[in-house]
Design a protein around this motif. Structure first.
Motif: not given
Length: 241
Positions: A209-216, A227-228
């Motif tokens: 969980c990043l500051n502006d999105c969620i990456k896998v 990027e979700l």
């Protein structure tokens, strides 16, 4: 009255497990669904003793659905998600999991666990470097502003327990648990601003969980992360304020 009869009969079944085999073998003449119903009135210790029988009764006891409830009630409901993620086909999986968790807890309580120290393995948190830069830029100056809450990173153990993940506020390290070898380092490209746990693992997928999105990321390969999409807000939901 029916429940009292079933409880009494289940206790009688348990007593029969301690007498010659011809008595316990006679219980195998009952239908499987009847045996499962009767075994459902036994507690953990009684059902465990019944699992030791080398016949149909023991096999039904070991695969009984109540082992799932014993695990969830005793050790936490998150094991339900864990069992779905590992996708084990063994019908006695909940009984085996209950034995394993209880043995681990016993070893930890009795301080029988093997402890290893790996100094210098993990990267320090990024705020340490930021404070050093601030201190060198303003020598001798007093800190008048309120002390900020320090970010302490996140630690996550993989589902298979073979690796664990450590993120220090920017970089995620994938570490092999058996020998402490760093298998991979993932630079997320952001310095995390909020103090909360931000890692999740499902099989070979690592969610960050990043500051502006969620990456896998696929942590065992070097594919580009996915990027979700952002969360969908229902039209009926009115924003407060």
């Amino acid at each position: 009255l029916r429940s009292e009869f079933c409880i009494s009969f289940a206790k009688w079944m348990l007593e029969m497990s301690c007498v010659p085999a011809r008595w316990s073998d006679s219980l195998s003449d009952l239908r499987a669904d009847v045996l499962s119903l009767l075994l459902s009135f036994l507690d953990v210790s009684s059902l465990s003793r019944t699992c030791s029988l080398d016949n149909l009764v023991g096999r039904i006891a070991a695969s009984h659905e109540h082992w799932r409830w014993f695990v969830l009630q005793s050790f936490g409901v998150y094991y339900d998600d864990y069992m779905r993620s590992v996708d084990v086909a063994d019908e006695c999986r909940w009984h085996r999991l209950f034995i394993y968790i209880r043995q681990v807890h016993h070893n930890v309580d009795q301080q029988k666990a093997v402890q290893r120290t790996m100094p210098g393995l993990l990267r320090p948190c990024t705020w340490l470097g930021e404070e050093e830069l601030e201190g060198s830029a303003l020598p001798g100056s007093s800190h008048r502003h309120a002390r900020r809450r320090r970010y302490r990173g996140s630690l996550e153990l993989a589902d298979n327990c073979n690796v664990f993940f450590w993120e220090n506020g920017r970089v995620v390290q994938v570490v092999r648990a058996c020998d402490g070898k760093v298998l991979r380092e993932i630079d997320t490209g952001q310095n995390f601003r909020r103090c909360f746990h931000r890692l999740a693992n499902v099989k070979k997928k690592l969610f960050v969980c990043l500051n502006d999105c969620i990456k896998v990321w696929d942590y065992d390969s070097y594919k580009k992360p996915i990027e979700l999409p952002p969360a969908r807000t229902p039209h009926s939901l009115v924003r407060v304020g």
